[in-house]
Motif scaffolding. Sequence first.
Motif, mmCIF file in Angstrom:
data_model
loop_
_atom_site.group_PDB
_atom_site.id
_atom_site.type_symbol
_atom_site.label_atom_id
_atom_site.label_comp_id
_atom_site.label_asym_id
_atom_site.label_seq_id
_atom_site.Cartn_x
_atom_site.Cartn_y
_atom_site.Cartn_z
ATOM 1 N N TYR A 30 0.834 -1.177 0.000
ATOM 2 C CA TYR A 30 0.000 0.000 0.000
ATOM 3 C C TYR A 30 0.877 1.238 0.000
ATOM 4 C CZ TYR A 30 -3.710 -3.187 1.268
ATOM 5 O OH TYR A 30 -4.601 -4.220 1.278
ATOM 6 N N ASN A 31 0.639 2.132 -0.958
ATOM 7 C CA ASN A 31 1.392 3.383 -1.025
ATOM 8 C C ASN A 31 0.580 4.465 -0.332
ATOM 9 O OD1 ASN A 31 3.482 2.239 -2.499
ATOM 10 N ND2 ASN A 31 2.379 2.526 -4.426
ATOM 11 N N TYR A 32 1.014 4.807 0.861
ATOM 12 C CA TYR A 32 0.322 5.821 1.634
ATOM 13 C C TYR A 32 0.908 7.175 1.298
ATOM 14 C CZ TYR A 32 -1.292 8.565 5.587
ATOM 15 O OH TYR A 32 -1.860 9.549 6.362
ATOM 16 N N ASP A 33 0.072 8.068 0.808
ATOM 17 C CA ASP A 33 0.512 9.411 0.453
ATOM 18 C C ASP A 33 0.358 10.316 1.672
ATOM 19 O OD1 ASP A 33 1.389 11.584 -0.901
ATOM 20 O OD2 ASP A 33 -0.406 11.834 -2.138
ATOM 21 N N LYS A 34 1.477 10.810 2.188
ATOM 22 C CA LYS A 34 1.429 11.644 3.380
ATOM 23 C C LYS A 34 0.846 13.022 3.086
ATOM 24 C CE LYS A 34 5.298 9.412 5.615
ATOM 25 N NZ LYS A 34 6.663 9.514 6.103
ATOM 26 N N ASN A 35 0.910 13.456 1.848
ATOM 27 C CA ASN A 35 0.394 14.769 1.481
ATOM 28 C C ASN A 35 -1.072 14.727 1.067
ATOM 29 O OD1 ASN A 35 2.918 15.925 1.930
ATOM 30 N ND2 ASN A 35 3.587 15.415 -0.151
ATOM 31 N N TYR A 36 -1.710 13.599 1.254
ATOM 32 C CA TYR A 36 -3.105 13.472 0.827
ATOM 33 C C TYR A 36 -4.011 14.400 1.617
ATOM 34 C CZ TYR A 36 -7.675 11.493 -0.077
ATOM 35 O OH TYR A 36 -8.987 11.331 -0.414
ATOM 36 N N GLN A 37 -3.805 14.505 2.915
ATOM 37 C CA GLN A 37 -4.644 15.375 3.740
ATOM 38 C C GLN A 37 -4.444 16.833 3.372
ATOM 39 O OE1 GLN A 37 -6.989 14.549 5.813
ATOM 40 N NE2 GLN A 37 -6.681 12.357 5.629
ATOM 41 N N THR A 38 -3.231 17.240 3.073
ATOM 42 C CA THR A 38 -2.985 18.637 2.706
ATOM 43 C C THR A 38 -3.581 18.931 1.333
ATOM 44 O OG1 THR A 38 -0.817 18.044 1.835
ATOM 45 C CG2 THR A 38 -0.912 18.802 4.100
ATOM 46 N N LYS A 39 -3.465 17.982 0.409
ATOM 47 C CA LYS A 39 -4.081 18.186 -0.904
ATOM 48 C C LYS A 39 -5.593 18.265 -0.787
ATOM 49 C CE LYS A 39 -0.512 15.810 -3.523
ATOM 50 N NZ LYS A 39 -0.184 14.607 -4.283
ATOM 51 N N LYS A 40 -6.131 17.463 0.114
ATOM 52 C CA LYS A 40 -7.572 17.453 0.292
ATOM 53 C C LYS A 40 -8.061 18.772 0.890
ATOM 54 C CE LYS A 40 -11.169 14.487 2.123
ATOM 55 N NZ LYS A 40 -11.469 13.318 2.938
ATOM 56 N N SER A 41 -7.278 19.350 1.788
ATOM 57 C CA SER A 41 -7.707 20.593 2.430
ATOM 58 C C SER A 41 -7.497 21.803 1.532
ATOM 59 C CB SER A 41 -6.961 20.789 3.754
ATOM 60 O OG SER A 41 -5.578 20.904 3.505
ATOM 61 N N GLU A 42 -6.665 21.672 0.494
ATOM 62 C CA GLU A 42 -6.403 22.802 -0.392
ATOM 63 C C GLU A 42 -7.439 22.937 -1.499
ATOM 64 O OE1 GLU A 42 -2.499 22.190 -1.839
ATOM 65 O OE2 GLU A 42 -1.526 22.720 0.055
ATOM 66 N N ILE A 43 -8.423 22.081 -1.524
ATOM 67 C CA ILE A 43 -9.457 22.166 -2.555
ATOM 68 C C ILE A 43 -10.276 23.431 -2.323
ATOM 69 C CG2 ILE A 43 -11.545 21.065 -3.464
ATOM 70 C CD1 ILE A 43 -10.306 18.379 -2.737
ATOM 71 N N LYS A 44 -10.444 24.195 -3.389
ATOM 72 C CA LYS A 44 -11.214 25.440 -3.287
ATOM 73 C C LYS A 44 -12.693 25.101 -3.177
ATOM 74 C CE LYS A 44 -7.709 28.208 -4.563
ATOM 75 N NZ LYS A 44 -7.154 29.316 -3.894
ATOM 76 N N LYS A 45 -13.287 25.614 -2.143
ATOM 77 C CA LYS A 45 -14.709 25.388 -1.936
ATOM 78 C C LYS A 45 -15.473 26.657 -2.266
ATOM 79 C CE LYS A 45 -13.948 21.981 1.632
ATOM 80 N NZ LYS A 45 -14.103 21.617 3.025
ATOM 81 N N ILE A 46 -16.678 26.487 -2.696
ATOM 82 C CA ILE A 46 -17.515 27.638 -3.027
ATOM 83 C C ILE A 46 -17.951 28.311 -1.739
ATOM 84 C CG2 ILE A 46 -19.671 28.376 -4.112
ATOM 85 C CD1 ILE A 46 -19.366 25.998 -6.002
ATOM 86 N N ASN A 47 -17.676 29.592 -1.652
ATOM 87 C CA ASN A 47 -18.081 30.339 -0.491
ATOM 88 C C ASN A 47 -19.510 30.829 -0.720
ATOM 89 O OD1 ASN A 47 -18.250 31.752 1.825
ATOM 90 N ND2 ASN A 47 -16.631 33.218 1.350
ATOM 91 N N TRP A 48 -20.465 30.263 -0.029
ATOM 92 C CA TRP A 48 -21.873 30.602 -0.241
ATOM 93 C C TRP A 48 -22.289 31.790 0.613
ATOM 94 C CZ3 TRP A 48 -24.725 30.102 4.215
ATOM 95 C CH2 TRP A 48 -24.176 29.312 5.211
ATOM 96 N N LYS A 49 -21.380 32.365 1.405
ATOM 97 C CA LYS A 49 -21.743 33.479 2.280
ATOM 98 C C LYS A 49 -21.526 34.838 1.603
ATOM 99 C CE LYS A 49 -20.636 30.918 6.436
ATOM 100 N NZ LYS A 49 -19.821 30.822 7.632
ATOM 101 N N TRP A 50 -21.168 34.896 0.351
ATOM 102 C CA TRP A 50 -20.891 36.166 -0.280
ATOM 103 C C TRP A 50 -22.190 36.912 -0.554
ATOM 104 C CZ3 TRP A 50 -22.960 36.653 -5.167
ATOM 105 C CH2 TRP A 50 -23.312 35.451 -5.808
#
Length: 53
Positions: free
Chosen positions: A33-53
Amino acid sequence: MPQMAPMNWLMLFILFILIFMLFNTMNYFSFMYNYDKNYQTKKSEIKKINWKW
């Protein structure tokens, strides 16, 4: 009959246990199994739509 030859049944039981453990260890260690240590950081860097604008 188990009463006639308990030693043979014990050896058969030990053989089945050893085969079971061997099968499980071979199955566990046969995959790499190839565990990617940067997976959590890549996951958190996803741009989310800000619906509060």
